[in-house]
Design a protein around this motif. Structure first.
Motif, short mmCIF file in Angstrom:
data_model
loop_
_atom_site.label_atom_id
_atom_site.label_comp_id
_atom_site.label_asym_id
_atom_site.label_seq_id
_atom_site.Cartn_x
_atom_site.Cartn_y
_atom_site.Cartn_z
N VAL A 3 33.69 30.70 41.75
CA VAL A 3 33.20 31.12 40.31
C VAL A 3 33.17 32.44 40.01
O VAL A 3 32.96 33.26 41.01
CB VAL A 3 31.50 30.66 40.53
CG1 VAL A 3 30.83 30.90 39.01
CG2 VAL A 3 31.55 28.82 40.80
N LEU A 4 33.66 32.58 38.82
CA LEU A 4 33.61 34.16 38.25
C LEU A 4 32.12 34.36 37.37
O LEU A 4 31.99 33.47 36.65
CB LEU A 4 34.87 34.10 37.13
CG LEU A 4 34.90 35.48 36.28
CD1 LEU A 4 35.10 36.54 37.00
CD2 LEU A 4 35.92 35.05 35.13
N GLY A 5 31.60 35.37 38.02
CA GLY A 5 30.37 35.60 37.48
C GLY A 5 30.60 36.73 36.37
O GLY A 5 31.24 37.86 36.72
N ILE A 6 29.99 36.68 35.22
CA ILE A 6 29.96 37.81 34.26
C ILE A 6 28.52 38.33 33.76
O ILE A 6 27.80 37.43 33.44
CB ILE A 6 30.85 37.68 33.04
CG1 ILE A 6 32.25 37.43 33.52
CG2 ILE A 6 30.82 38.95 31.94
CD1 ILE A 6 33.07 36.80 32.23
N GLU A 7 28.35 39.60 33.97
CA GLU A 7 27.04 40.17 33.45
C GLU A 7 26.98 41.44 32.62
O GLU A 7 27.67 42.33 33.10
CB GLU A 7 26.29 40.39 34.90
CG GLU A 7 25.21 41.66 34.67
CD GLU A 7 23.90 40.96 34.10
OE1 GLU A 7 23.48 40.12 34.13
OE2 GLU A 7 23.30 41.98 33.29
N THR A 8 26.28 41.34 31.63
CA THR A 8 26.37 42.44 30.61
C THR A 8 25.05 42.45 29.87
O THR A 8 25.09 42.92 28.65
CB THR A 8 27.37 42.37 29.51
OG1 THR A 8 27.26 41.29 28.73
CG2 THR A 8 28.83 42.22 29.98
N SER A 9 23.98 42.20 30.31
CA SER A 9 22.66 42.15 29.63
C SER A 9 22.03 43.27 29.57
O SER A 9 21.23 43.44 28.52
CB SER A 9 21.80 41.23 30.80
OG SER A 9 21.22 42.01 31.74
N CYS A 10 22.63 44.51 30.12
CA CYS A 10 21.84 45.80 29.82
C CYS A 10 22.84 46.84 29.83
O CYS A 10 23.74 47.12 29.05
CB CYS A 10 20.73 45.99 30.99
SG CYS A 10 19.92 47.58 30.26
#
Ligand code: KG4
Ligand code: ZN
Length: 340
Positions: A3-10
């Motif tokens: 699984v590729l995870g992407i995080e840009t919440s802050c």
């Protein structure tokens, strides 16, 4: 399953590749700290523009560091809640684009549940457990029965724990962001130099809640009042005394929650989970009270794509995907507060 995870919440543009929800193959965290430093806080508009510039490179690097191509990925997980809307939109749109272009399914996941999940990446943890989530935006103690079944026991009634660290540091001009700086300064300070207040345990449904507003004000405005004779009024002493008060408050409620529920496993997550006094206190507790404590390694405490990939795996494995109509949500949703 990859699984590729992407995080840009802050203010971190991050991507990672995780195998079967627990094996970290790569993690890339591009932090915007230097960009926001002059403002002593995250500027939402600048954060989202920077994500737009960085996200493609960050995702590409996470795939090449893991030694895989997009073709070999089984699914894409991305944060869509809660967080800054403009920032969340960048990651979500990017994930939708990748999903459309590659034909791989995608799942939009909750940032809070992902922080709580992060310690699972390097540890074999069995449910149920008590989670302590402490970050710049959230502070909560919860019973966790499954990766998405959590029951919130207590929260902050005002500032988040990390926010209090950041505000105290800002007031004393110690730098930005305040958490790491206060942690470092505290190492050479005396935590008994000042005695700061802990609002006494609340009653009834609020007995696991914490409050940082009063502590923050005391540290900022009433130093002389709390200044004990014989101690120097140094930044190191103030930092150490504040840190002790801020963390002891959480430990006290965690212990109470463990006693009340009979649950002896504690799992931490979030940026403040990197705090050395918190980690030290929890490890002495585990020896003293027979509690099992799991904390994420430092790279997995703050915002990162690995926790998103790890949590996303559990949905994707069951064939639970998000539709392209899914959008972002700045607020926390669906966390119940009904215990016991
Ligand atoms: O989880 P995170 O990266 O972002 C949010 O979701 O909020 O947490 C950032 C917060 C900031 O308030 C930062 O000052 C705090 O975590 N933090 C720390 C430490 N490292 C980061 N607070 C105390 N001690 C630390 N070592
Ligand atoms: Zn976070």
């Amino acid at each position: 399953m990859l699984v590729l995870g992407i995080e840009t919440s802050c203010d971190e543009s991050s991507a990672a590749v995780v195998e079967n929800g627990n094996t970290l193959l790569s993690i890339v965290v591009a932090t915007q700290i230097e960009i926001h430093k002059p403002y002593m806080g995250v500027v939402p508009e600048i954060a989202s523009r920077t994500h737009v510039e960085w996200i493609n490179g960050v995702v590409k690097k996470s795939l090449s560091d893991a030694g895989v191509t997009l073709d070999q990925i089984d699914g894409i997980a991305v944060t869509n809640r809660p967080g800054l809307s403009g920032s969340l939109l960048v990651g979500l749109s990017f994930a939708k684009g990748l999903s459309l272009a590659s034909g791989k399914p995608f799942i939009a996941v909750d940032h809070i549940l992902a922080h709580i999940y992060s310690a699972h990446i390097e540890n074999d943890i069995t449910y149920p457990y008590l989670a302590l989530l402490v970050s710049g935006g959230h502070t909560l103690i919860a019973v966790v029965r499954d990766y998405e079944e959590i029951e919130v026991l207590g929260t902050t009634i005002d500032d988040a724990c990390g926010e209090a660290f950041d505000k105290v540091a800002k007031y004393y001009n110690l730098g930005y962001p305040g958490g790491v700086i206060i942690d470092k300064l505290s190492a050479s300070g005396d935590d008994r130099a000042f005695s700061f207040p802990d609002p006494s345990l609340h009653k009834g449904n609020h007995r696991y809640d914490v409050s940082y507003s009063g502590l923050k004000t005391a540290v900022i405005n009433q130093l002389d009042h709390f200044h004990n004779k014989g101690f120097e009024k140094s930044h190191e002493n103030i930092a150490a005394s504040f840190q002790k008060a801020a963390i002891d408050m959480l430990i006290k409620r965690l212990l109470k929650a463990s006693k009340d529920t009979g649950i002896k496993t504690i799992v931490t997550g979030g940026g403040v989970a990197a705090n050395s006094y918190l980690r030290k206190s929890l490890s002495s507790l585990s020896a003293l009270k027979g509690l099992k404590v799991f904390s994420p390694s430092l790279k997995l405490c703050g915002d990162n794509g690995a926790m998103i990939a790890g949590l996303g795996y559990h949905y994707l494995k069951k064939g639970i995907y998000s539709p392209f109509s899914v959008t972002v949500s700045p607020r926390v949703s669906g966390l119940r507060k009904t215990y016991p």
